[in-house]
Design an enzyme around this catalytic site. Structure first.
Site, PDB file in Angstrom:
ATOM      1  N   GLY A   1       0.836  -1.189   0.000  1.00 62.10           N
ATOM      2  CA  GLY A   1       0.000   0.000   0.000  1.00 62.10           C
ATOM      3  C   GLY A   1       0.871   1.239   0.000  1.00 62.10           C
ATOM      4  O   GLY A   1       2.021   1.193   0.464  1.00 62.10           O
TER       5      GLY A   1
ATOM      6  N   GLN B   1       3.250  10.091   0.684  1.00 61.70           N
ATOM      7  CA  GLN B   1       4.532   9.379   0.800  1.00 61.70           C
ATOM      8  C   GLN B   1       5.454   9.625  -0.403  1.00 61.70           C
ATOM      9  O   GLN B   1       6.650   9.364  -0.328  1.00 61.70           O
ATOM     10  CB  GLN B   1       4.297   7.868   0.961  1.00 61.70           C
ATOM     11  CG  GLN B   1       3.662   7.500   2.286  1.00 61.70           C
ATOM     12  CD  GLN B   1       3.459   6.004   2.397  1.00 61.70           C
ATOM     13  OE1 GLN B   1       2.477   5.475   1.897  1.00 61.70           O
ATOM     14  NE2 GLN B   1       4.402   5.310   3.018  1.00 61.70           N
TER      15      GLN B   1
ATOM     16  N   CYS C   1       5.977   0.351   7.546  1.00 62.19           N
ATOM     17  CA  CYS C   1       5.600   1.411   6.612  1.00 62.19           C
ATOM     18  C   CYS C   1       6.823   1.770   5.779  1.00 62.19           C
ATOM     19  O   CYS C   1       7.929   1.855   6.322  1.00 62.19           O
ATOM     20  CB  CYS C   1       5.122   2.636   7.404  1.00 62.19           C
ATOM     21  SG  CYS C   1       4.714   4.053   6.369  1.00 62.19           S
ATOM     22  N   LEU C   2       6.618   1.986   4.480  1.00 60.14           N
ATOM     23  CA  LEU C   2       7.746   2.331   3.604  1.00 60.14           C
ATOM     24  C   LEU C   2       8.371   3.664   3.994  1.00 60.14           C
ATOM     25  O   LEU C   2       9.507   3.941   3.632  1.00 60.14           O
ATOM     26  CB  LEU C   2       7.301   2.366   2.138  1.00 60.14           C
ATOM     27  CG  LEU C   2       6.843   1.020   1.545  1.00 60.14           C
ATOM     28  CD1 LEU C   2       6.376   1.198   0.112  1.00 60.14           C
ATOM     29  CD2 LEU C   2       7.935  -0.028   1.629  1.00 60.14           C
TER      30      LEU C   2
ATOM     31  N   HIS D   1      -4.431   2.015   7.452  1.00 62.02           N
ATOM     32  CA  HIS D   1      -3.060   2.532   7.497  1.00 62.02           C
ATOM     33  C   HIS D   1      -2.870   3.622   6.432  1.00 62.02           C
ATOM     34  O   HIS D   1      -2.320   4.691   6.719  1.00 62.02           O
ATOM     35  CB  HIS D   1      -2.092   1.358   7.279  1.00 62.02           C
ATOM     36  CG  HIS D   1      -0.640   1.732   7.233  1.00 62.02           C
ATOM     37  ND1 HIS D   1       0.283   1.279   8.151  1.00 62.02           N
ATOM     38  CD2 HIS D   1       0.057   2.513   6.359  1.00 62.02           C
ATOM     39  CE1 HIS D   1       1.478   1.780   7.844  1.00 62.02           C
ATOM     40  NE2 HIS D   1       1.370   2.526   6.757  1.00 62.02           N
ATOM     41  N   GLU D   2      -3.325   3.333   5.199  1.00 61.30           N
ATOM     42  CA  GLU D   2      -3.114   4.299   4.105  1.00 61.30           C
ATOM     43  C   GLU D   2      -3.978   5.551   4.288  1.00 61.30           C
ATOM     44  O   GLU D   2      -3.528   6.665   4.016  1.00 61.30           O
ATOM     45  CB  GLU D   2      -3.402   3.652   2.744  1.00 61.30           C
ATOM     46  CG  GLU D   2      -2.551   2.425   2.410  1.00 61.30           C
ATOM     47  CD  GLU D   2      -1.066   2.614   2.638  1.00 61.30           C
ATOM     48  OE1 GLU D   2      -0.556   3.744   2.512  1.00 61.30           O
ATOM     49  OE2 GLU D   2      -0.397   1.613   2.973  1.00 61.30           O
TER      50      GLU D   2
ATOM     51  N   HIS E   1      -2.488   7.999   6.558  1.00 63.68           N
ATOM     52  CA  HIS E   1      -1.462   8.854   5.937  1.00 63.68           C
ATOM     53  C   HIS E   1      -2.071  10.152   5.417  1.00 63.68           C
ATOM     54  O   HIS E   1      -1.427  11.199   5.435  1.00 63.68           O
ATOM     55  CB  HIS E   1      -0.809   8.134   4.745  1.00 63.68           C
ATOM     56  CG  HIS E   1       0.341   7.236   5.111  1.00 63.68           C
ATOM     57  ND1 HIS E   1       1.505   7.717   5.658  1.00 63.68           N
ATOM     58  CD2 HIS E   1       0.517   5.899   4.978  1.00 63.68           C
ATOM     59  CE1 HIS E   1       2.350   6.699   5.859  1.00 63.68           C
ATOM     60  NE2 HIS E   1       1.774   5.581   5.459  1.00 63.68           N
TER      61      HIS E   1
HETATM   62 ZN    ZN Z   1       2.630   3.721   5.588  1.00 65.98          ZN
END
Ligand code: ZN
Length: 173
Positions: free
Chosen positions: A45, A50, A92-93, A134-135, A138
């Site tokens: 995701g 991001q 998380c990236l 989660h997304e 963000h």
């Molecule tokens: Zn994330």
């Protein structure tokens, strides 16, 4: 080159993202770039902030970078219903070298627009429900490390500070 993924504590990650007024060709191009960056970084995701775009759009593909067969792009996603509770380990990236248990709703209903600007509704549970929450977090400027204990967070911030503070060697070079 895939789009670069911003890392905590970049301030863009803490900002509330703006709604997408119209799904334009530029928005579709950004969505494609986000999917590419997600796959290139072995993610399931990714949210637009991001990659430095403070707008409300996310991509999710639970099938992963090898299969790439379940890509969902959501524009202006909103959680309209949530119930139950589940806890799982998240990463998380944008959060380097860290994973932690996070408690989230077990079931969510998400309403959004697709890339043709048509409304769609997703009923999700298990991993998809976690990923969507989660997304969408963000887009509010919230990271999963905002949902862990103060102590764990303080320990992680200490590590981040060590990585981001230049050593005397780097200052001289
Ligand atoms: Zn994330």
């Amino acid at each position: 080159m895939p789009l670069e993924i911003l890392k905590y504590p970049n301030p863009i990650l803490a900002r509330k993202a703006e709604p997408v007024p119209v799904v334009t060709p530029e928005i579709r191009a950004l969505a494609a770039g986000m999917a590419e960056a997600m796959y290139a970084n072995q993610g399931i995701g990714l949210a637009a902030p991001q990659v430095g775009a403070s707008i409300r759009m996310i991509v999710v593909d639970l099938s992963g970078p090898e299969k790439r067969e379940a890509l969902v792009t959501l524009v202006n996603p909103v959680i309209t219903a949530a119930s139950g509770e589940q806890e799982d380990e998240e990463g998380c990236l944008s959060v380097r070298n860290y994973r932690s248990m996070v408690t989230r709703a077990a079931n969510v209903t998400v309403e959004a627009l697709d890339l043709d600007g048509r409304p769609l509704t997703i009923e999700a549970d298990e991993l998809l429900a976690i990923c969507l929450q989660h997304e969408i977090d963000h887009l509010e400027g919230v990271l999963f490390i905002d949902r862990i204990s103060r102590l764990k967070r303080a320990m992680y911030d200490k590590r981040v500070k060590r990585w981001t503070t230049p050593t005397p060697d780097q200052t001289n070079s």
